[in-house]
Design a protein around this motif. Structure first.
Motif, PDB file in Angstrom:
ATOM      1  N   ALA A 241       0.824  -1.215   0.000  1.00 51.35           N
ATOM      2  CA  ALA A 241       0.000   0.000   0.000  1.00 51.35           C
ATOM      3  C   ALA A 241       0.854   1.258   0.000  1.00 51.35           C
ATOM      4  N   SER A 242       1.967   1.243   0.717  1.00 46.24           N
ATOM      5  CA  SER A 242       2.807   2.440   0.785  1.00 46.24           C
ATOM      6  C   SER A 242       3.421   2.764  -0.573  1.00 46.24           C
ATOM      7  N   VAL A 243       3.711   1.734  -1.366  1.00 46.66           N
ATOM      8  CA  VAL A 243       4.265   1.976  -2.705  1.00 46.66           C
ATOM      9  C   VAL A 243       3.171   2.447  -3.662  1.00 46.66           C
ATOM     10  N   ILE A 244       1.973   1.903  -3.520  1.00 45.25           N
ATOM     11  CA  ILE A 244       0.841   2.398  -4.311  1.00 45.25           C
ATOM     12  C   ILE A 244       0.630   3.891  -4.029  1.00 45.25           C
ATOM     13  N   ALA A 245       0.669   4.254  -2.741  1.00 46.88           N
ATOM     14  CA  ALA A 245       0.501   5.666  -2.376  1.00 46.88           C
ATOM     15  C   ALA A 245       1.614   6.522  -2.972  1.00 46.88           C
ATOM     16  N   PHE A 246       2.845   6.024  -2.952  1.00 42.94           N
ATOM     17  CA  PHE A 246       3.948   6.768  -3.575  1.00 42.94           C
ATOM     18  C   PHE A 246       3.675   7.008  -5.054  1.00 42.94           C
ATOM     19  N   LEU A 247       3.285   5.941  -5.783  1.00 39.58           N
ATOM     20  CA  LEU A 247       3.054   6.077  -7.224  1.00 39.58           C
ATOM     21  C   LEU A 247       1.909   7.039  -7.536  1.00 39.58           C
ATOM     22  N   ALA A 248       0.961   7.150  -6.601  1.00 35.89           N
ATOM     23  CA  ALA A 248      -0.170   8.062  -6.800  1.00 35.89           C
ATOM     24  C   ALA A 248       0.139   9.488  -6.372  1.00 35.89           C
ATOM     25  N   SER A 249       1.261   9.683  -5.707  1.00 34.34           N
ATOM     26  CA  SER A 249       1.571  10.993  -5.134  1.00 34.34           C
ATOM     27  C   SER A 249       2.362  11.872  -6.102  1.00 34.34           C
ATOM     28  N   ASP A 250       2.476  13.151  -5.749  1.00 34.43           N
ATOM     29  CA  ASP A 250       3.273  14.074  -6.554  1.00 34.43           C
ATOM     30  C   ASP A 250       4.762  13.739  -6.512  1.00 34.43           C
ATOM     31  N   ASP A 251       5.183  12.938  -5.530  1.00 36.79           N
ATOM     32  CA  ASP A 251       6.581  12.504  -5.494  1.00 36.79           C
ATOM     33  C   ASP A 251       6.928  11.670  -6.729  1.00 36.79           C
ATOM     34  N   ALA A 252       5.921  11.061  -7.349  1.00 37.50           N
ATOM     35  CA  ALA A 252       6.130  10.241  -8.545  1.00 37.50           C
ATOM     36  C   ALA A 252       5.592  10.924  -9.790  1.00 37.50           C
ATOM     37  N   ARG A 253       5.579  12.250  -9.805  1.00 40.26           N
ATOM     38  CA  ARG A 253       4.911  12.993 -10.885  1.00 40.26           C
ATOM     39  C   ARG A 253       5.577  12.818 -12.251  1.00 40.26           C
ATOM     40  N   PHE A 254       6.821  12.309 -12.296  1.00 39.28           N
ATOM     41  CA  PHE A 254       7.462  12.055 -13.589  1.00 39.28           C
ATOM     42  C   PHE A 254       7.652  10.557 -13.814  1.00 39.28           C
ATOM     43  N   VAL A 255       6.806   9.759 -13.152  1.00 38.53           N
ATOM     44  CA  VAL A 255       6.868   8.300 -13.278  1.00 38.53           C
ATOM     45  C   VAL A 255       5.580   7.822 -13.923  1.00 38.53           C
ATOM     46  N   THR A 256       5.703   7.200 -15.089  1.00 35.53           N
ATOM     47  CA  THR A 256       4.533   6.594 -15.719  1.00 35.53           C
ATOM     48  C   THR A 256       4.967   5.419 -16.585  1.00 35.53           C
ATOM     49  N   GLY A 257       4.068   4.451 -16.747  1.00 35.32           N
ATOM     50  CA  GLY A 257       4.369   3.262 -17.541  1.00 35.32           C
ATOM     51  C   GLY A 257       5.287   2.284 -16.844  1.00 35.32           C
ATOM     52  N   VAL A 258       5.414   2.413 -15.526  1.00 35.30           N
ATOM     53  CA  VAL A 258       6.342   1.573 -14.766  1.00 35.30           C
ATOM     54  C   VAL A 258       5.592   0.417 -14.104  1.00 35.30           C
ATOM     55  N   ILE A 259       6.157  -0.770 -14.194  1.00 35.56           N
ATOM     56  CA  ILE A 259       5.672  -1.922 -13.429  1.00 35.56           C
ATOM     57  C   ILE A 259       6.701  -2.119 -12.322  1.00 35.56           C
ATOM     58  N   LEU A 260       6.384  -1.640 -11.139  1.00 31.16           N
ATOM     59  CA  LEU A 260       7.373  -1.548 -10.065  1.00 31.16           C
ATOM     60  C   LEU A 260       7.337  -2.801  -9.184  1.00 31.16           C
ATOM     61  N   PRO A 261       8.377  -3.632  -9.235  1.00 31.04           N
ATOM     62  CA  PRO A 261       8.402  -4.795  -8.353  1.00 31.04           C
ATOM     63  C   PRO A 261       8.485  -4.359  -6.888  1.00 31.04           C
ATOM     64  N   VAL A 262       7.589  -4.894  -6.083  1.00 32.17           N
ATOM     65  CA  VAL A 262       7.619  -4.687  -4.634  1.00 32.17           C
ATOM     66  C   VAL A 262       7.738  -6.096  -4.068  1.00 32.17           C
ATOM     67  N   ASP A 263       8.957  -6.636  -4.162  1.00 36.08           N
ATOM     68  CA  ASP A 263       9.112  -8.092  -4.104  1.00 36.08           C
ATOM     69  C   ASP A 263      10.239  -8.582  -3.205  1.00 36.08           C
ATOM     70  N   GLY A 264      10.789  -7.704  -2.388  1.00 33.14           N
ATOM     71  CA  GLY A 264      11.864  -8.134  -1.491  1.00 33.14           C
ATOM     72  C   GLY A 264      13.124  -8.577  -2.210  1.00 33.14           C
ATOM     73  N   GLY A 265      13.220  -8.248  -3.502  1.00 33.75           N
ATOM     74  CA  GLY A 265      14.410  -8.594  -4.270  1.00 33.75           C
ATOM     75  C   GLY A 265      14.259  -9.811  -5.160  1.00 33.75           C
ATOM     76  N   VAL A 266      13.061 -10.404  -5.235  1.00 27.74           N
ATOM     77  CA  VAL A 266      12.861 -11.610  -6.045  1.00 27.74           C
ATOM     78  C   VAL A 266      13.302 -11.392  -7.485  1.00 27.74           C
TER      79      VAL A 266
END
Length: 276
Positions: A241-266
């Motif tokens: 959830a915290s990463v979803i919130a980051f992607l939705a926030s203005d902190d990620a305003r120049f991030v689009t089209g990214v599939i961001l692994p939230v996977d502990g390094g898998v």
């Protein structure tokens, strides 16, 4: 890989820091979260509400939404039973949200299901059910939300999976659906970037929600997962959830089209086992 409701490692921090929450990044914003009755969806709804958002939560039934709704401020919450595989349901959800709150800024397409079995073994009915929920559900959310997101210069976050970046044994239906979510996310980002709309996805690995309760309850299998995850454990829903919130926030305003692994390094691994 699907996700479960357990708590694997109490030493991990899953509570947002006071400084983060005081920022109220989503004050005045309106967010829809599908699959919000449990797991990642419930944690995501709570996170947005904690940061000031008005939140519309959706799941298959009012009963599934009851616990999540009880965690959220009543004056900033709309709960609506929604089957994301049905276009009319999703359209009604978006219309109800805009009618209640006046706008839509963030669409989180999170609802999903998983079915195990080889393509020659799992049922034809399950194939259609998985694709209808996991793929058509995201498409329905995107199609219904985009006119409002364009108006608000908002964003969309979809829940894909590491299973949408590579294959698993006995999970061909789920792998197909999450691969489609990943590439649909990229295509939507390309089509709507000039409209001012960002579209991204998270790709969790093992996450402790009800969907993976069978893994949590099997110590041998859980140990195998932990061995393959560089951080040595599965994720809690709040960590996704915290990463979803980051992607939705203005902190990620120049991030689009990214599939961001939230996977502990898998996804850092080439798949070979440890040699030492």
């Amino acid at each position: 890989m699907p996700a479960t409701d357990s708590h694997a490692d109490s030493s991990s921090s899953t509570t947002p820091s006071p400084a983060t929450l005081q920022a109220q990044r989503f004050a005045g914003k309106v967010v829809i979260v599908t699959g919000a009755g449990s797991g990642i969806g419930a944690a995501t709804a709570r996170r947005f509400a904690q940061e000031g958002a008005m939140v519309a939560i959706a799941d298959l039934s009012d009963d599934k939404l009851a616990a999540t709704r009880g965690d959220l401020p009543a004056d900033r919450t709309l709960a609506q039973a929604t089957d994301v595989s049905k276009w009319e349901d999703v359209q009604a959800l978006v219309e109800a949200t805009v009618q209640r709150f006046g706008r839509l800024d963030v669409m989180v397409n999170n609802a999903g299901i998983a079915v195990q079995g080889k393509a020659t073994e799992a049922s034809i009915e399950d194939w259609h059910r998985v694709l209808a929920t996991n793929v058509s559900g995201v498409f329905h959310g995107a199609r219904a939300a985009l006119p409002h997101l364009i108006r608000a210069k908002g964003c969309m976050v979809n829940t894909s999976s590491v299973s949408g970046l590579g294959g698993d044994w006995d999970m061909s239906f789920y792998n197909t659906s999450k691969g489609a979510v990943s590439n649909l996310t990229r295509a939507l980002a390309m089509d709507h970037g000039k409209d001012g709309v960002r579209v991204n996805a998270v790709a969790p690995s093992l996450t402790f929600t009800g969907m993976t309760e069978d893994i949590k309850s099997n110590p041998e299998l859980l140990a195998k997962f932990a061995e393959r995850i560089p951080l040595g454990r599965g994720a809690e829903p709040e960590e996704i959830a915290s990463v979803i919130a980051f992607l939705a926030s203005d902190d990620a305003r120049f991030v689009t089209g990214v599939i961001l692994p939230v996977d502990g390094g898998v996804s850092a691994s080439n798949g070979q086992p440890p040699q030492a």
